[in-house]
Scaffold this active site. Structure first.
Site, mmCIF file in Angstrom:
data_model
loop_
_atom_site.group_PDB
_atom_site.id
_atom_site.type_symbol
_atom_site.label_atom_id
_atom_site.label_comp_id
_atom_site.label_asym_id
_atom_site.label_seq_id
_atom_site.Cartn_x
_atom_site.Cartn_y
_atom_site.Cartn_z
ATOM 1 N NE ARG A 1 -7.320 4.496 4.996
ATOM 2 C CZ ARG A 1 -6.200 4.823 5.668
ATOM 3 N NH1 ARG A 1 -6.056 4.478 6.927
ATOM 4 N NH2 ARG A 1 -5.245 5.488 5.060
ATOM 5 N NE ARG B 1 -1.442 10.094 9.980
ATOM 6 C CZ ARG B 1 -1.844 9.068 9.234
ATOM 7 N NH1 ARG B 1 -0.966 8.175 8.837
ATOM 8 N NH2 ARG B 1 -3.093 8.927 8.884
ATOM 9 N N PRO B 2 1.286 16.278 10.976
ATOM 10 C CG PRO B 2 2.915 17.548 12.058
ATOM 11 C CD PRO B 2 2.111 16.294 12.204
ATOM 12 C CB ILE B 3 1.071 18.401 5.583
ATOM 13 C CG1 ILE B 3 0.304 19.718 5.684
ATOM 14 C CG2 ILE B 3 0.128 17.213 5.651
ATOM 15 C CD1 ILE B 3 -0.593 19.952 4.487
ATOM 16 C CG ASP B 4 3.701 22.101 9.879
ATOM 17 O OD1 ASP B 4 2.607 22.154 9.301
ATOM 18 O OD2 ASP B 4 3.872 22.461 11.051
ATOM 19 C CG LEU B 5 8.407 17.691 8.442
ATOM 20 C CD1 LEU B 5 8.644 16.269 8.919
ATOM 21 C CD2 LEU B 5 9.667 18.526 8.615
ATOM 22 N NE ARG C 1 -0.776 12.359 6.351
ATOM 23 C CZ ARG C 1 -0.544 13.526 6.933
ATOM 24 N NH1 ARG C 1 -1.543 14.255 7.359
ATOM 25 N NH2 ARG C 1 0.673 13.977 7.081
ATOM 26 C CE LYS D 1 -2.737 2.560 3.465
ATOM 27 N NZ LYS D 1 -1.674 3.473 3.900
ATOM 28 C CG ASN D 2 2.569 2.582 3.500
ATOM 29 O OD1 ASN D 2 1.486 3.157 3.393
ATOM 30 N ND2 ASN D 2 2.984 2.058 4.629
ATOM 31 C CB CYS E 1 -5.931 5.917 10.384
ATOM 32 S SG CYS E 1 -6.562 4.513 9.449
ATOM 33 C CG ASP F 1 2.113 1.541 9.257
ATOM 34 O OD1 ASP F 1 1.650 2.384 10.051
ATOM 35 O OD2 ASP F 1 2.209 1.757 8.031
#
Length: 418
Positions: A397, A121-125, A92, A22-23, A116, A305
């Protein structure tokens, strides 16, 4: 709503082929946008996150055709740089589209992604990495507006080795003139798979799997045919199913070298594991032994995970073990459900102390996220009586009909409507 219904006590044993990861599949689907020519992924599992990505690609103007598990994406007719709000909130990994869309159009509009609820899980990076490439980012009303009209190659340094941010910058930079360097890059095997696929499309990326990735910009990319790597988390979950039930399992197309952190813990619990290239065999002991401690870390450390699946295993092991979750702060949400099934788990912050019990008991429990739902299914395989795990759609998922795979291995598990 759909649920899994499990009658415990059956040994999990037999042979199964491991699906593609999946990833790996989700960023590869996003990478198809980088070229106007067709890209075929030859082994895409039937998981809902992949289906949602296909919906996003279609709404952007791509043509997607499927033949069995082979999926071909033709992005020549893509005409939209605005991500559909409804779909973005469901998955996500929709954030992976940001880099490819910027590469194609030099502008992008996205909403904050969903997924989930396992912690912040900030998207700042992602955004800071893109800013290092000259992208101007404006956030307003839950939307992210990106102007890449002055995009350029550059030096990107991440404070934390974020997988998604690393992949986004790779895709954004692949067609920028000059050389881009990503420092403190994530090292997960799925990143190397993305690099290798993009290189098969004509890209020039090197270093994936190490701390620094270098991208030499090319004028354009072309189509390709690519088989994504197999799923180390699915493989690990299936190994845990056999370990939980005292079974014996063989996995073909197994990503053996990428699973050392997982297999070493299973060996510590008393499992006998035989490894060959792309093949794993596990034989479980009559009673698992508790490992002393497990700490999740970015790759090559123990993957977050797989943490909750190991938590479920500890519940049925002899002795006491400690799990420390260093990646996400809300990954013990299923401890209460496991305790309802007779487990003995004490959680404090990011630490869980588990005292193994001889017997687990069936109960009606609720999946709250993808991996936690799979862990409850594992507990149900061991439990006496019947276990019902609600919200099977969350497990869908990342697992291609988990109940069918386990049934093929001898488990008494089925999907029901509730």
């Amino acid at each position: 709503m759909e649920s899994f219904l499990i009658k415990g006590g059956k040994r999990v044993e037999g042979s199964l082929r491991v699906d593609s990861a999946k990833n790996a599949v989700l960023p590869l689907l996003a990478a198809c946008v980088l070229t106007e020519e067709p890209v075929t992924l030859t082994d895409v599992p039937h998981i809902s996150d992949a289906h949602h990505m296909v919906e996003i690609l279609t709404m952007l103007g791509c043509q997607v055709t499927c033949e069995g598990k082979a999926m071909t994406v033709s992005a020549g007719g893509i005409h939209n740089w605005e991500m559909p709000d409804r779909l973005s909130k469901q998955i996500r990994s929709s954030i992976f589209m940001l880099g490819p869309i910027l590469s194609r159009f030099r502008k992008a509009t996205v909403t904050y992604p969903g997924g989930c609820e396992i912690g912040l899980r900030p998207i700042d990076l992602h955004l800071s990495g893109l800013r290092s490439l000259g992208v101007v980012v404006h956030e307003e009303g839950g939307m992210i507006y990106c102007d890449g009209s002055d995009m350029h190659a550059g030096e990107v340094h991440f404070d934390y080795p974020s997988v998604g941010a690393t992949e986004n910058v790779m895709m954004a930079a692949v067609c920028l003139p000059g050389t881009t360097a990503i420092h403190n890059a994530a090292r997960e095997p799925e990143i190397a798979d993305l690099q290798n696929c993009i290189n098969a499309m004509g890209g020039k990326i090197r270093g994936a799997g190490g701390h620094t990735i270098e991208i030499e910009g090319v004028d354009r990319l072309h189509g390709a045919v690519w088989e994504p790597i197999s799923d180390r988390i699915v493989a690990g979950t299936l190994l845990c199913a056999a370990a939980m039930t005292g079974g014996e399992i063989e996995l073909t197309r197994a990503p053996v070298d990428d699973m050392i952190a997982i297999t070493s813990k299973l060996r510590e619990m008393g499992c006998v594991i035989h490894e060959e290239p792309k093949l794993l065999r596990l034989k479980a002991p009559e009673r698992l032994a508790a490992f002393s401690q497990l700490q999740t870390q970015p790759h090559p450390g123990f993957p977050t995970d797989m943490q909750v699946q190991m938590l479920a295993l500890l519940c049925a092991a002899e002795g006491t073990g400690v799990i420390v979750e260093n990646v996400f702060e809300n990954r013990f949400t299923h401890a209460g459900d496991l305790n309802r099934m007779g487990a003995n788990i004490l959680c404090s912050g990011r630490t869980a102390v588990v005292r193994g019990v001889k017997n687990l008991y069936g109960a009606r429990v609720t999946a709250r996220d993808l991996r936690g739902g799979a862990a409850l299914v594992l507990a149900g395989l061991r439990a006496q009586g019947v276990t019902q795990v609600d919200h099977a759609e969350l497990v869908d998922r990342g697992y291609d009909h988990l109940e069918a795979q386990l049934y093929q291995l001898g488990a008494d598990v089925k999907r029901i409507e509730t």
